[in-house]
Every structure is written in C-alpha cells, then in structure tokens.
Design a protein around this motif. Structure first.
Motif, PDB file in Angstrom:
ATOM      1  N   LEU A  64    -146.431  21.516  72.657  1.00 37.99           N
ATOM      2  CA  LEU A  64    -146.080  21.394  74.024  1.00 37.99           C
ATOM      3  C   LEU A  64    -146.396  19.892  74.162  1.00 37.99           C
ATOM      4  O   LEU A  64    -145.509  19.232  74.860  1.00 37.99           O
ATOM      5  CB  LEU A  64    -146.997  22.276  74.873  1.00 37.99           C
ATOM      6  N   SER A  65    -147.639  19.436  74.031  1.00 34.12           N
ATOM      7  CA  SER A  65    -147.945  18.076  73.985  1.00 34.12           C
ATOM      8  C   SER A  65    -147.025  17.316  73.283  1.00 34.12           C
ATOM      9  O   SER A  65    -146.669  15.910  73.563  1.00 34.12           O
ATOM     10  CB  SER A  65    -149.350  17.803  73.420  1.00 34.12           C
ATOM     11  N   GLN A  66    -146.647  17.486  72.180  1.00 38.37           N
ATOM     12  CA  GLN A  66    -145.825  16.749  71.049  1.00 38.37           C
ATOM     13  C   GLN A  66    -144.514  16.623  71.670  1.00 38.37           C
ATOM     14  O   GLN A  66    -143.859  15.471  71.735  1.00 38.37           O
ATOM     15  CB  GLN A  66    -145.688  17.373  69.894  1.00 38.37           C
ATOM     16  N   ALA A  67    -143.848  17.742  72.294  1.00 36.94           N
ATOM     17  CA  ALA A  67    -142.595  17.723  73.024  1.00 36.94           C
ATOM     18  C   ALA A  67    -142.815  16.797  74.118  1.00 36.94           C
ATOM     19  O   ALA A  67    -141.626  16.089  74.376  1.00 36.94           O
ATOM     20  CB  ALA A  67    -141.996  19.153  73.179  1.00 36.94           C
ATOM     21  N   ILE A  68    -143.443  16.747  75.082  1.00 38.16           N
ATOM     22  CA  ILE A  68    -143.697  15.918  76.191  1.00 38.16           C
ATOM     23  C   ILE A  68    -143.724  14.599  75.548  1.00 38.16           C
ATOM     24  O   ILE A  68    -142.869  13.662  76.306  1.00 38.16           O
ATOM     25  CB  ILE A  68    -144.789  16.276  77.312  1.00 38.16           C
ATOM     26  N   ARG A  69    -144.183  14.062  74.472  1.00 38.67           N
ATOM     27  CA  ARG A  69    -144.460  12.978  73.921  1.00 38.67           C
ATOM     28  C   ARG A  69    -143.042  12.358  73.525  1.00 38.67           C
ATOM     29  O   ARG A  69    -142.621  11.137  73.808  1.00 38.67           O
ATOM     30  CB  ARG A  69    -145.517  12.694  72.930  1.00 38.67           C
ATOM     31  N   GLN A  70    -142.381  13.264  72.785  1.00 37.60           N
ATOM     32  CA  GLN A  70    -141.038  13.072  72.505  1.00 37.60           C
ATOM     33  C   GLN A  70    -140.155  12.730  73.482  1.00 37.60           C
ATOM     34  O   GLN A  70    -139.195  11.889  73.526  1.00 37.60           O
ATOM     35  CB  GLN A  70    -140.577  14.081  71.796  1.00 37.60           C
ATOM     36  N   LEU A  71    -140.097  13.356  74.654  1.00 38.88           N
ATOM     37  CA  LEU A  71    -139.354  13.054  75.924  1.00 38.88           C
ATOM     38  C   LEU A  71    -139.734  12.049  76.460  1.00 38.88           C
ATOM     39  O   LEU A  71    -138.558  10.981  76.760  1.00 38.88           O
ATOM     40  CB  LEU A  71    -139.644  14.503  76.877  1.00 38.88           C
ATOM     41  N   GLU A  72    -140.897  11.709  76.449  1.00 39.46           N
ATOM     42  CA  GLU A  72    -141.432  10.320  77.170  1.00 39.46           C
ATOM     43  C   GLU A  72    -140.840   9.073  76.330  1.00 39.46           C
ATOM     44  O   GLU A  72    -140.148   8.153  76.739  1.00 39.46           O
ATOM     45  CB  GLU A  72    -142.807  10.052  77.359  1.00 39.46           C
ATOM     46  N   THR A  73    -140.880   9.198  74.846  1.00 38.83           N
ATOM     47  CA  THR A  73    -140.496   8.178  73.959  1.00 38.83           C
ATOM     48  C   THR A  73    -138.954   7.952  74.082  1.00 38.83           C
ATOM     49  O   THR A  73    -138.247   6.843  74.102  1.00 38.83           O
ATOM     50  CB  THR A  73    -140.820   8.677  72.495  1.00 38.83           C
ATOM     51  N   GLU A  74    -138.248   9.096  74.160  1.00 38.05           N
ATOM     52  CA  GLU A  74    -136.742   9.024  74.317  1.00 38.05           C
ATOM     53  C   GLU A  74    -136.403   8.271  75.642  1.00 38.05           C
ATOM     54  O   GLU A  74    -135.516   7.579  75.534  1.00 38.05           O
ATOM     55  CB  GLU A  74    -135.957  10.419  74.101  1.00 38.05           C
TER      56      GLU A  74
END
Length: 292
Positions: A32-42
């Motif tokens: 979950l934490s990884q998915a949120i970081r991916q969203l912020e990066t994008e």
C-alpha cells in the motif's frame, strides 16, 4: 496510474493511517505504501505528509482527494448503470400502436411497463397506421410496434398477439344499427368510411379485399388516417365503417357496433427489428405476452 491507486489513496486519506487503510483494503501495508509513492511520483507532487503517528493531506492532496472521489463514484455509477441496462432495468423503449389497439391493449400495456420497469424511459405513439409503424421500426424510430401485417416487413420480426373479429360501426339512427348482426352483403350500397389508402393502411387493403372477394362494390365516402376520426365521422352520420372489435372500446355517442359475421377477422401482431437483443425489449415482450 490505475483505479486501484485512486482507491488506495482515498482509503489512506480517509483513515489518516496506513495500517488502518491496509486493513480496510484487506491488503498488507508495505505494498500500500509503495502504491502511494508510485502515485505521487507519477503526479510529481506530494499528496501526504507522514509522521510516526499519523498521516495528513497536503493542500495538493486535499484537492486530489476531492477529484479522486468523483472519479471513483463515476466509475461505480457507470458499472451499476451497465448492469441495470444488461438486466433490462434501465434504458429506453419507443412503442407504436394502431388505432384499435390504442384504445384497448395499449393502456394496460403501458401501465404494466411503468409498474414492472420503473427505471426505463418509455415513449408511446398511438393511432399509427401499420405501414408507418413498419417504416419507423426499420428507421429506428420505434422499438416495438403493435400493428397489422404489412407487405413490406423487411428486417422485422413479427409475432401473433391476437385475432380481432370485425364489427360494423353504424350511426345510431341508421336502420342497420338495430340489427344484432350483419353480413358484408348488408353493407352493399352503403357509403363507407375507411382508413387511408395508397398502401398507407392495412385496414384499407383488408376492406377492399373483403368487398372484392364478395363481388361487392365499395362505395367510399371518406378516407381518414386515425381511428378516432373514423368513429367520429360515423357518429356524424357520414357513413358506416368496418373496424376491428377493440375499436368498440372507443365509446363515441351516436355510434353502435354490430358484429360482422361471415368475414375473417384481422390479426394484431407485435413487430420488432430482427436481431434486436435489447434486454428492455425482451422484458417488454414478456409483459405483452402475459397481457395478450
């Protein structure tokens, strides 16, 4: 970006905690934490500020949350609507009807449709001549037609609804209005009011065929497009009319209906476009079958 990223973000933003959001989503916290970081990066922006105790939204995160909720709600609504349409619970249906059925079958049919299919938008066109209905079906302006059989039914699927016997609509003060029954020969020499000709009405063709087969001259005094007008002209004493029995449901003062014996009836059919697999249409046909 995938829809799951939006759902993950909304869960974290509403829970203000990664652990509780993970429980709500039935997943482990690290992905979950990884998915949120991916969203912020994008996106190239920080949506959340994280501390050891809580998670807060940044100004950009608060704005993104509002739109993410709208997007997810729209996706859910689209899926629900698609399901309702597939099940025949939503959609649109346009129904046409010949004159005699307009005053007999259509009221009950319309009532059943609105009762059993409240999420469907219905339109009704009464007093339509059969060739006109066939053309409207072929052009996509109608979805279901209650009509008589016509010569040009290309691309249409027809099913029998009922057989209507024929009556003579007679002015109340006319000598034939006192009879219990009439034969076609009794109408010889009488002025008749009929539906429009030139291939525009199935009833026009039927009346001409009946008189021709009996070797009788047909004396037409008036042609009309609507059954209600035809009966009104009978009431005015302009002439007599040959009509399907359900026309008697149209009670106009000054008109009596006398059974016309020795003559074949006229078939009422339901017509749709061949191959039309609209679920709304399927449900409507099932209701019609129950009524007929």
């Amino acid at each position: 970006m995938e829809l799951r990223h939006l759902r993950y973000f909304v869960a974290v933003a509403e829970q203000r905690h990664f652990g509780r959001a993970a429980e709500r989503l039935h997943m482990a916290q690290p992905p979950l934490s990884q998915a949120i970081r991916q969203l912020e990066t994008e996106l190239g922006v920080t949506l959340l500020t994280r501390t050891t105790r809580r998670v807060d939204l940044t100004a950009a995160g608060a704005s993104y949350l509002e739109h993410a909720r709208e997007i997810l709600a729209a996706v859910d609504a689209a899926g629900e609507l698609a399901g309702r349409i597939a099940a025949g619970r939503s959609g649109r249906l346009m129904v046409g009807c010949v004159g005699s059925a307009t005053y007999s079958l259509l009221p009950a049919f319309a009532k059943a449709l609105r009762r059993e299919m409240p999420g469907v938008e219905f339109g009704f066109r009464g007093e339509m001549l059969s060739p006109e209905q066939a053309t409207a079906l072929q052009d996509g302006d109608l979805d279901l037609a209650l009509m008589r059989r016509v010569s040009d039914a290309a691309g249409l699927a027809l099913g029998a609804v009922r057989q209507d016997r024929l009556l003579a609509a007679v002015p109340e003060e006319h000598r034939l209005g006192e009879r219990k029954r009439l034969r076609l020969t009794d109408l010889a020499g009488e002025g008749l009011i009929i539906h429009a000709g030139s291939g525009r009405s199935a009833m026009n063709s039927l009346v001409h065929d009946l008189f021709g087969a009996a070797g009788l001259d047909l004396q037409v005094v008036h042609e009309v497009a609507e059954t209600s007008t035809l009966v009104t002209f009978v009431a005015a004493g302009i002439g007599i009319a040959v009509v399907p029995e359900p026309t008697a449901a149209l009670q106009v003062p000054g008109v009596v209906y006398v059974p016309l014996t020795g003559s074949p009836g006229v078939e009422l059919v339901v017509a749709t476009r061949e191959g039309d697999d609209n679920p709304v249409l399927g449900r409507a046909l099932a209701l019609l079958d129950g009524l007929a």
